[in-house]
Write an enzyme that holds these catalytic residues in place. Sequence first.
Site, PDB file in Angstrom:
ATOM      1  N   ASN A 181       1.039  -0.978   0.520  1.00 52.47           N
ATOM      2  CA  ASN A 181      -0.176  -0.584   0.096  1.00 52.47           C
ATOM      3  C   ASN A 181       0.640   1.183  -0.084  1.00 52.47           C
ATOM      4  OD1 ASN A 181      -1.616   1.977   0.443  1.00 52.47           O
ATOM      5  ND2 ASN A 181      -2.445   1.410   2.426  1.00 52.47           N
ATOM      6  N   LYS A 208      -0.296   3.918  -0.063  1.00 54.33           N
ATOM      7  CA  LYS A 208      -0.402   5.490  -0.086  1.00 54.33           C
ATOM      8  C   LYS A 208      -0.928   6.804  -0.735  1.00 54.33           C
ATOM      9  CE  LYS A 208       0.264   3.134   4.803  1.00 54.33           C
ATOM     10  NZ  LYS A 208       0.092   3.137   5.868  1.00 54.33           N
ATOM     11  N   HIS A 260      -9.320   1.234   5.242  1.00 57.14           N
ATOM     12  CA  HIS A 260      -7.916   0.749   5.218  1.00 57.14           C
ATOM     13  C   HIS A 260      -8.254   2.029   6.734  1.00 57.14           C
ATOM     14  CE1 HIS A 260      -3.686   2.549   6.183  1.00 57.14           C
ATOM     15  NE2 HIS A 260      -3.221   2.023   5.984  1.00 57.14           N
ATOM     16  N   GLU A 306      -6.600   4.545   8.149  1.00 57.55           N
ATOM     17  CA  GLU A 306      -6.098   6.039   7.558  1.00 57.55           C
ATOM     18  C   GLU A 306      -7.528   6.410   6.657  1.00 57.55           C
ATOM     19  OE1 GLU A 306      -2.745   5.543   5.557  1.00 57.55           O
ATOM     20  OE2 GLU A 306      -1.636   5.399   7.829  1.00 57.55           O
ATOM     21  N   GLU A 339      -5.520  -5.294  10.859  1.00 53.66           N
ATOM     22  CA  GLU A 339      -3.786  -3.849  10.813  1.00 53.66           C
ATOM     23  C   GLU A 339      -4.411  -3.683  12.490  1.00 53.66           C
ATOM     24  OE1 GLU A 339      -2.217  -2.595   6.786  1.00 53.66           O
ATOM     25  OE2 GLU A 339      -3.865  -1.234   7.646  1.00 53.66           O
ATOM     26  N   GLY A 387       3.374   2.830  10.618  1.00 56.26           N
ATOM     27  CA  GLY A 387       3.931   3.340  10.477  1.00 56.26           C
ATOM     28  C   GLY A 387       4.672   3.768  11.903  1.00 56.26           C
ATOM     29  N   SER A 442       3.997  -2.362  10.195  1.00 58.09           N
ATOM     30  CA  SER A 442       5.718  -2.679  10.358  1.00 58.09           C
ATOM     31  C   SER A 442       5.845  -3.707   9.930  1.00 58.09           C
ATOM     32  CB  SER A 442       5.691  -2.194  11.866  1.00 58.09           C
ATOM     33  OG  SER A 442       5.238  -0.479  12.304  1.00 58.09           O
TER      34      SER A 442
HETATM   35  P1  13P Z   1       3.331   0.742   7.557  1.00 60.43           P
HETATM   36  O1  13P Z   1       3.277  -0.856   6.990  1.00 60.43           O
HETATM   37  O2  13P Z   1       4.126   0.926   6.998  1.00 60.43           O
HETATM   38  O3  13P Z   1       3.461   0.334   9.063  1.00 60.43           O
HETATM   39  O4  13P Z   1       1.574   0.465   6.399  1.00 60.43           O
HETATM   40  C1  13P Z   1       0.695  -0.180   6.765  1.00 60.43           C
HETATM   41  C2  13P Z   1      -0.501  -0.207   6.413  1.00 60.43           C
HETATM   42  O5  13P Z   1      -0.980   0.596   7.002  1.00 60.43           O
HETATM   43  C3  13P Z   1      -0.904  -0.741   5.178  1.00 60.43           C
HETATM   44  O6  13P Z   1      -1.682  -0.861   4.638  1.00 60.43           O
END
Ligand code: 13P
Length: 245
Positions: free
Chosen positions: A5, A7, A91, A93, A163, A169, A209
Amino acid sequence: MMAGNWKMYKTPAETKAFFEAFKPLTESAANRDIVICPPFPNLHAAVSETEGTNIGVGAQNLYWGKEGAVTGEVSGHMLQAIGCQYVIIAHSERRQYFGENEADVVRKVKAALEYGLTPIVCVGERLEEREGGGTEAVLGEQFDGGIAPLTAEEFAKIVIAYEPVWAIGTGKTATPKMAADAHRFIRGKVSGKFGAEAGASTRILYGGSVKPDNVKNLMAEEEIDGALVGGASLDPASFAAVVNF
Ligand code: 13P
């Protein structure tokens, strides 16, 4: 399944450069599905760069409906037309910054399936929910509201991504056991609603992560069927290391 992903990162030129480096590193990865989900403006470049390869392309969001007066949105019909095969839905976010809820999940999953896209549906608890002992309650609510209303036929086509929001992150990965426990709980919900066979066969990815140095231990858990990777999917060598763990 190993899905990246991206983002809100990369331009079309950077997308092209990524695939030029990434493709040779993963062309022999035969027994897994590889997916990259770039921002909308890069989908065209991603689809043309991955033509004839073992890499699928996905979007990070969609709107239900085929077309209409919905400024700023993109439909499943458009994603299908551009060559997308997957779409990430809900997601954390999007839940956090855009208020997406379980009713949206149901509408978006149905819209994705209508246009032949495989939805990757995200669930996961926030830090205060985990610390307050509410992880299973949150996952249960997200399942009951967003996934349980699907028909068995619809459910059979989705991928679930667990997740935990506190692991995204932050560099704080869930331990393999924490992830496996959450996956087992979700699988139990699936079995309860759609039957034991669906529970056993549904794919549940872990996200939060995931890096080249922790992917092997996570994937050693039988409950974990792949990863949804953010930061570590932006660099071709690091995402190839995750894919080829
Ligand atoms: P990270 O791997 O940067 O922690 O992000 C995970 C994520 O949100 C994947 O959709």
